[in-house]
Scaffold this active site. Structure first.
Site, short mmCIF file in Angstrom:
data_model
loop_
_atom_site.label_atom_id
_atom_site.label_comp_id
_atom_site.label_asym_id
_atom_site.label_seq_id
_atom_site.Cartn_x
_atom_site.Cartn_y
_atom_site.Cartn_z
CG HIS A 107 -0.13 0.19 2.53
ND1 HIS A 107 0.51 -0.86 3.16
CD2 HIS A 107 0.13 1.27 3.30
CE1 HIS A 107 1.12 -0.43 4.25
NE2 HIS A 107 0.91 0.86 4.36
NE ARG A 137 9.05 -5.34 11.28
CZ ARG A 137 8.19 -4.51 10.69
NH1 ARG A 137 6.92 -4.84 10.57
NH2 ARG A 137 8.61 -3.35 10.22
CG HIS A 142 5.12 1.15 2.71
ND1 HIS A 142 4.62 2.30 2.12
CD2 HIS A 142 4.52 1.05 3.92
CE1 HIS A 142 3.75 2.86 2.94
NE2 HIS A 142 3.66 2.12 4.04
CG ASP A 182 1.72 5.12 4.78
OD1 ASP A 182 1.20 3.99 4.66
OD2 ASP A 182 2.75 5.33 5.45
C1 LIG Z 1 -6.17 8.45 8.48
C2 LIG Z 1 -6.02 7.25 7.97
C3 LIG Z 1 -4.76 6.73 7.33
C4 LIG Z 1 -5.05 5.25 7.24
C5 LIG Z 1 -6.51 5.24 6.90
C6 LIG Z 1 -7.06 6.18 7.97
O1 LIG Z 1 -8.36 6.61 7.70
C7 LIG Z 1 -7.06 5.47 9.32
C8 LIG Z 1 -6.07 4.31 9.38
C9 LIG Z 1 -4.78 4.57 8.61
C10 LIG Z 1 -4.08 3.27 8.30
C11 LIG Z 1 -3.18 2.76 9.42
C12 LIG Z 1 -2.52 1.44 8.97
C13 LIG Z 1 -2.00 1.47 7.53
C14 LIG Z 1 -3.05 2.12 6.59
C15 LIG Z 1 -2.62 2.01 5.13
C16 LIG Z 1 -4.40 1.52 6.90
O2 LIG Z 1 -4.90 0.53 6.42
O3 LIG Z 1 -5.01 2.24 7.89
C17 LIG Z 1 -3.30 3.55 7.04
C18 LIG Z 1 -4.26 4.41 6.23
C19 LIG Z 1 -3.66 5.22 5.11
O4 LIG Z 1 -2.57 5.80 5.24
O5 LIG Z 1 -4.31 5.29 4.06
O1 LIG Z 2 5.05 -2.25 10.10
C1 LIG Z 2 5.59 -1.73 9.15
O2 LIG Z 2 6.79 -1.80 8.92
C2 LIG Z 2 4.77 -0.96 8.13
C3 LIG Z 2 3.51 -0.38 8.71
C4 LIG Z 2 2.82 0.49 7.73
O3 LIG Z 2 3.13 0.50 6.57
C5 LIG Z 2 1.72 1.35 8.18
O4 LIG Z 2 1.33 1.31 9.36
O5 LIG Z 2 1.22 2.10 7.32
FE LIG Z 3 2.16 2.21 5.53
#
Ligand SMILES: C=C1C[C@]23C[C@@]1(O)CC[C@H]2[C@@]12CCC[C@@](C)(C(=O)O1)[C@H]2[C@@H]3C(=O)O
Ligand SMILES: O=C(O)CCC(=O)C(=O)O
Ligand SMILES: [Fe+2]
Length: 364
Positions: free
Chosen positions: A236, A302, A292, A238
């Site tokens: 994904h 981890r 990543h 961020d």
């Molecule tokens: C603010 C946000 C970024 C996030 C999606 C969200 O609405 C809430 C959760 C965030 C998170 C945390 C874990 C990794 C991630 C890719 C996910 O699935 O939820 C990120 C989201 C993001 O950056 O898109």
């Molecule tokens: O755990 C990791 O190294 C990556 C976590 C991550 O990509 C995330 O929280 O968006």
């Molecule tokens: Fe991430």
């Protein structure tokens, strides 16, 4: 009925993708629900390279280096990920957040489920949001905290006052330090693009300065009997402007079309910074938000701690005017973080393309 299955059952209105595996009950095989052996075909990644992880050094930037601004700019334009040294975050605080996170995830499943995230919610226990885009489940559990951790801590440690206060103190201090670091990084990175911002606050249409939004996400990747068959967190990008990550062991992999998957090992005393999609938009495509993922391993639990930093929810982000000219037309339309998250929730790996402008129009 065992209390865990009861909790799962009474939460039957929650979509299945929110629930992590009950890792307490795992024996020595990866259940079929978590076996990642089929091609994912996302982000156009060549799946034949799935298990080949190269070690190519990602940039290390010392914030005390007089050339830090230039080096940051180069790292953001080429890698989109870098290690940062002399970041100013007390090292004992990083150790403390790691041990608080370990304490949280070591609670019985039954207890963690008391703080399960609500459908569509961001705060609380559960599988990462991206889980719903993958056919198989991820080998991880997460805990999201927006603002105060008090409500969560009360649910997790209802009768242990010391545990409850310790968790809240560490989380609040860590959030404060992360905010400071992100403001500093944002200002340095914007300087590298020729933008000078004295004030890290954002000004909305009313002219009132608004505070940036953030999310603290604790990630746990329990030991896995067959790491090659499982995925800690699927590929994904961020959504944030930037994400600051601490990891207690190797497992973070980033993807480049030229090299394939690259390991980003932990570096002593350093934190990892990741460019998110909103910074790609703000920089008019100059900064790369890198794909990543997180792997798992057989022997070591981890943990990672991610701090997502972005604009106030209702502030529109668009390519900075100073970066737009006839030779560099705007590549993206303007979006708020909320709007972008909604687009991402529907289109996932295609979200950035959806806000791209073609012939003056965007798809979403
Ligand atoms: C603010 C946000 C970024 C996030 C999606 C969200 O609405 C809430 C959760 C965030 C998170 C945390 C874990 C990794 C991630 C890719 C996910 O699935 O939820 C990120 C989201 C993001 O950056 O898109
Ligand atoms: O755990 C990791 O190294 C990556 C976590 C991550 O990509 C995330 O929280 O968006
Ligand atoms: Fe991430």
């Amino acid at each position: 009925m065992n209390p865990v299955s009861e909790a799962y059952r009474s939460n039957h209105l929650q979509p299945n993708y929110i629930f992590p595996l009950d890792f307490e009950s795992v024996e020595d095989v990866v259940p079929d629900s978590h076996t990642w052996n089929s091609p994912l075909n996302m982000f156009d990644i060549d799946e034949s390279s799935e298990h080949v992880i190269k070690s190519v050094a990602v940039p290390v930037i010392d914030l005390d280096d007089p050339n830090a601004v230039k080096l940051l700019g180069q790292a953001c334009e080429t890698w989109g990920v870098f290690h940062v040294m002399n970041h100013g975050v007390p090292l004992n605080l990083i150790k403390d957040i790691e041990s608080e996170s370990r304490r949280l995830f070591s609670l019985p499943t039954e207890q963690k489920l008391k703080a399960i995230r609500s459908t569509g919610g961001v705060s609380g226990y559960g599988l990462a949001h991206i889980s719903k885009f993958f056919p198989k489940k991820m080998w991880s559990e997460g805990f999201g905290i927006v603002g105060s951790p008090v409500e969560h801590a009360r649910k997790l440690w209802p009768d242990q006052e010391d545990d409850y206060f310790r968790f809240c103190d560490v989380v609040e201090e860590y959030q404060k330090e992360m905010k400071k670091l992100c403001e500093r990084l944002m200002s340095l990175m914007l300087s590298s693009l020729g933008i000078n911002t004295e004030d890290p606050n954002w000004t909305g249409s009313t002219g009132e300065p608004k505070d940036a939004q953030s999310l603290l996400q604790l990630n746990s990747y329990p030991v896995c009997p067959d790491p090659n068959m499982a995925m800690g967190m699927g590929p994904h990008t961020d959504s944030s402007f930037i994400t600051v990550l601490h990891q207690n062991g190797p497992g973070l992999h980033l993807h480049s079309n030229q090299v394939g998957w690259v390991e980003v090992p932990p570096l002593q005393n350093a934190l990892i910074v990741n460019i998110g999609d909103l910074f790609t938009i703000l920089s008019n495509g100059r900064f790369v938000s890198r794909i990543h993922r997180a792997g798992v391993n057989r022997t070591r639990h981890r943990l990672s701690v991610a701090y997502f930093y972005g604009p106030p929810m209702d502030v529109k982000v668009s390519p900075l005017m100073k970066l737009v000219d006839p030779d560099h037309p705007p590549l993206y339309r303007s979006v708020t973080w909320n709007e972008y998250l909604a687009i991402k929730a529907k289109n996932f790996d295609k979200a950035l393309e959806m806000v791209q402008i073609e012939d003056g129009k965007s798809i979403a």
